[in-house]
Design a protein around this motif. Sequence first.
Motif, PDB file in Angstrom:
ATOM      1  N   CYS A  48      13.549   6.764   3.563  1.00 50.84           N
ATOM      2  CA  CYS A  48      13.791   5.815   4.647  1.00 50.84           C
ATOM      3  C   CYS A  48      14.951   6.273   5.527  1.00 50.84           C
ATOM      4  O   CYS A  48      14.879   6.215   6.750  1.00 50.84           O
ATOM      5  N   GLU A  49      16.039   6.745   4.899  1.00 47.22           N
ATOM      6  CA  GLU A  49      17.203   7.168   5.666  1.00 47.22           C
ATOM      7  C   GLU A  49      16.892   8.375   6.562  1.00 47.22           C
ATOM      8  O   GLU A  49      17.389   8.478   7.682  1.00 47.22           O
ATOM      9  N   ARG A  50      16.062   9.300   6.083  1.00 47.20           N
ATOM     10  CA  ARG A  50      15.775  10.510   6.848  1.00 47.20           C
ATOM     11  C   ARG A  50      14.740  10.295   7.953  1.00 47.20           C
ATOM     12  O   ARG A  50      14.640  11.105   8.868  1.00 47.20           O
ATOM     13  N   ALA A  51      13.971   9.207   7.839  1.00 48.40           N
ATOM     14  CA  ALA A  51      12.943   8.954   8.853  1.00 48.40           C
ATOM     15  C   ALA A  51      13.146   7.628   9.579  1.00 48.40           C
ATOM     16  O   ALA A  51      12.272   7.193  10.334  1.00 48.40           O
ATOM     17  N   GLU A  52      14.302   6.986   9.366  1.00 53.70           N
ATOM     18  CA  GLU A  52      14.489   5.631   9.883  1.00 53.70           C
ATOM     19  C   GLU A  52      14.401   5.533  11.402  1.00 53.70           C
ATOM     20  O   GLU A  52      14.114   4.469  11.954  1.00 53.70           O
ATOM     21  N   ALA A  53      14.615   6.652  12.081  1.00 50.27           N
ATOM     22  CA  ALA A  53      14.574   6.603  13.551  1.00 50.27           C
ATOM     23  C   ALA A  53      13.163   6.378  14.073  1.00 50.27           C
ATOM     24  O   ALA A  53      12.987   5.976  15.229  1.00 50.27           O
ATOM     25  N   VAL A  54      12.148   6.650  13.262  1.00 50.71           N
ATOM     26  CA  VAL A  54      10.776   6.581  13.783  1.00 50.71           C
ATOM     27  C   VAL A  54       9.866   5.631  12.997  1.00 50.71           C
ATOM     28  O   VAL A  54       8.724   5.429  13.396  1.00 50.71           O
ATOM     29  N   ILE A  55      10.364   5.052  11.888  1.00 51.37           N
ATOM     30  CA  ILE A  55       9.461   4.238  11.065  1.00 51.37           C
ATOM     31  C   ILE A  55       9.920   2.779  11.005  1.00 51.37           C
ATOM     32  O   ILE A  55      11.099   2.471  11.209  1.00 51.37           O
ATOM     33  N   LYS A  56       8.947   1.891  10.746  1.00 50.77           N
ATOM     34  CA  LYS A  56       9.221   0.477  10.500  1.00 50.77           C
ATOM     35  C   LYS A  56       9.060   0.224   9.003  1.00 50.77           C
ATOM     36  O   LYS A  56       8.056   0.628   8.407  1.00 50.77           O
ATOM     37  N   THR A  57      10.050  -0.428   8.434  1.00 52.91           N
ATOM     38  CA  THR A  57       9.999  -0.672   6.988  1.00 52.91           C
ATOM     39  C   THR A  57      10.387  -2.123   6.691  1.00 52.91           C
ATOM     40  O   THR A  57      10.972  -2.828   7.529  1.00 52.91           O
TER      41      THR A  57
ATOM     42  N   ARG B 227       0.825  -1.225   0.000  1.00 51.90           N
ATOM     43  CA  ARG B 227       0.000   0.000   0.000  1.00 51.90           C
ATOM     44  C   ARG B 227       0.850   1.261   0.000  1.00 51.90           C
ATOM     45  O   ARG B 227       0.464   2.268  -0.610  1.00 51.90           O
ATOM     46  N   ILE B 228       2.006   1.208   0.719  1.00 48.99           N
ATOM     47  CA  ILE B 228       2.857   2.413   0.821  1.00 48.99           C
ATOM     48  C   ILE B 228       4.290   2.024   0.499  1.00 48.99           C
ATOM     49  O   ILE B 228       4.885   1.180   1.191  1.00 48.99           O
ATOM     50  N   LEU B 229       4.853   2.619  -0.530  1.00 54.55           N
ATOM     51  CA  LEU B 229       6.249   2.426  -0.883  1.00 54.55           C
ATOM     52  C   LEU B 229       7.001   3.739  -0.717  1.00 54.55           C
ATOM     53  O   LEU B 229       6.500   4.796  -1.113  1.00 54.55           O
ATOM     54  N   ILE B 230       8.213   3.612  -0.154  1.00 54.57           N
ATOM     55  CA  ILE B 230       9.044   4.810   0.014  1.00 54.57           C
ATOM     56  C   ILE B 230      10.424   4.529  -0.559  1.00 54.57           C
ATOM     57  O   ILE B 230      10.860   3.375  -0.683  1.00 54.57           O
TER      58      ILE B 230
ATOM     59  N   ILE C  11       5.023   2.829  12.690  1.00 60.08           N
ATOM     60  CA  ILE C  11       5.847   3.771  13.459  1.00 60.08           C
ATOM     61  C   ILE C  11       6.486   3.016  14.618  1.00 60.08           C
ATOM     62  O   ILE C  11       5.846   2.175  15.261  1.00 60.08           O
ATOM     63  N   VAL C  12       7.751   3.322  14.888  1.00 64.96           N
ATOM     64  CA  VAL C  12       8.459   2.700  16.004  1.00 64.96           C
ATOM     65  C   VAL C  12       7.807   3.146  17.311  1.00 64.96           C
ATOM     66  O   VAL C  12       7.544   4.331  17.522  1.00 64.96           O
ATOM     67  N   SER C  13       7.534   2.215  18.183  1.00 63.40           N
ATOM     68  CA  SER C  13       6.902   2.529  19.462  1.00 63.40           C
ATOM     69  C   SER C  13       7.826   3.389  20.306  1.00 63.40           C
ATOM     70  O   SER C  13       9.035   3.125  20.406  1.00 63.40           O
ATOM     71  N   SER C  14       7.255   4.468  20.929  1.00 58.00           N
ATOM     72  CA  SER C  14       8.065   5.374  21.764  1.00 58.00           C
ATOM     73  C   SER C  14       8.549   4.700  23.038  1.00 58.00           C
ATOM     74  O   SER C  14       9.484   5.147  23.676  1.00 58.00           O
TER      75      SER C  14
END
Length: 646
Positions: free
Chosen positions: A610-619, A602-605, A642-645
Amino acid sequence: MTPSASNGKGRLALVGGLGVTLLLFLFSFISFFHGIELKTYDLRTRWLGRGEADPNIVIVEIDDASLARLETEAAFGARWPFPRDIHAALIDYLHAGKVRAIAFDILFAETDRSAPEKDAALVDATRRAGNVYYAALLQKGKNGNGRRAGIDRFASRWLGEPPPLEVYSEATLPFPDLLDAAGGIGTIQFTPDEDGVARRAPLFSRFEGQSLPALSTAVAIDLLRAANPSLSVRQTPGALEIGANRLPLDPDGRMIIKWYGGAKQFRYYPIRDLLYSYYQLASGEKPLIDPDLFKNKIVLIGATAAGLMDLRSTPDSPLYPGVEMHATILQNLLRGEAIRPLSPFFTLFITFLLSTSVLGLALRLPAFRLHLPLLGVLLFGYLALAGLLFTRAGLWLPLFLPLAGFFLAYTGGVGLNYRSEGKQRQMIEGLFTRYVAPEVVRDLIDRPDQVQLGGVRKELTVLFSDIRGFTTLSERLPPEAVVAQLNEYLSAMVEVIFAHRGCLDKYIGDAIMAFWGAPVDDPHHAEQACRAALEMAEVLKRLQEKWRSEGKPILEIGIGINTGEMVIGNIGSERRMDYTVIGDHVNLASRLEGLNKEFGTRILISRATCERAEAVIKTRKIGSVKVKGKTDEVEIYALEGIVSSS
């Protein structure tokens, strides 16, 4: 703010500051506005200008109590005006105390025909002392006692042409024998300012083609020359030069007086007590006041009694004894302490600088809350400087013209800024309301310098979303149903984009194009785009449940996201322009959206996102693929959460 806009506002500030200065220059000739500046001088004198009166200058006052007691006490029996032998006794008493000088702020214009021996006593006492100065009153018209002879020896001798001085045609001088015996004479006339307040003193005046010193001037110059016989004294059109001291004068040759406080700052002695002490000494008794107290003192004698009408209005007091004015001027001359006014040229220059600075700040700072701290610093800084220079250097820094320029410039600047901001607000609202959330529009209005419409290249994140099979769906449903369901879907998706501070670029049929990082800078643009995409998927699930319950067709979407350098700005023709992004990275996001069908996602990046948001996302890495328009393969990822806080 663009450099051209900044330069334009700078030129406007210069022209506006010059206009304000010229306007105020014209106003300065109106007596009302000049009077305001005089009142600012009075306030500074009252609050800041207090100094210490010289203890070596003392005043013998003819006060109400002395008038009453001298008339009633048997030892005197003297009514005002006192018999001349009373003044002779006072001179002998002070001379016994070895005073440096005695100055009478009293006119002795006529002889006493009923008691010539008393006139003779005054003349003899004056000769014995050798340092007694008498008052002369210069007038315009025929009000003097008609005497001319005997004043040559008291006139000042100038080097070259004398400066411009007030010219008088008549004089009231001491009677001839007293004039001949006097150690000096000095003029006592004062001309107050237009509001009736005495602030300036003539140091010399013109009479019979000669320059006569004021009473305080005569005493001061003689005492200074006694200490330094080679001392040079010269008055020029702008100053009185006494040795190394240069006392500034106004165009009429008057000095601005430096005051030491209200009345009675100098040491006062009632005339009755000194006369009583004189008669005690003559009787061999111990005096009430020892004449030795006056050793090396300068003594001024004058009236302070209300009925004798020698009280004047000054910046410090509405009832200030004229004799103390002479004492104050005398101290000014001896110490070189006169107030120095700023020249008209520098006054206008300061007004121009302050007006230009304030107008520039008002034009360049769009937010009113930013004006107050900076303008407050500027205003109170100038007031503090004016106060400091007045107390430390005796410099009269003007307040009315510069501060009037300050407020005029600020008012004009706020008005121009308000008008400009109104147009700018309308432009921003009209341009961005359909692109971004209302709070983002408010940010842009508060920070219009972030709006760059001319086209810039910057790193952004762009998102494409498209409905799967929408064409087939639209062909088998009534148009009204298609439009209603599509509008419901698009409205929900746009709300999500706006909630994550995204900018809606456009609708392309049933597709949505949005980007992050402009018009408001956002260093987390890649993260915001990913969060928006995931929430769009969640919102779509809720919509699908609703549509299913309503028997409507179920819509599916694909989303592609890419991050990279793009061109952003107002792009289009003169008739129609859109705020949009263009570039190869925009095309890549569109290609990624289309690849969702191939990989069942459904969502491709892209890797960049990915590199700029990798701290907060699951891919989940999909791999490298060949996309249309790219020679190299592109590494792509499926966005899953999203990575759990915690």
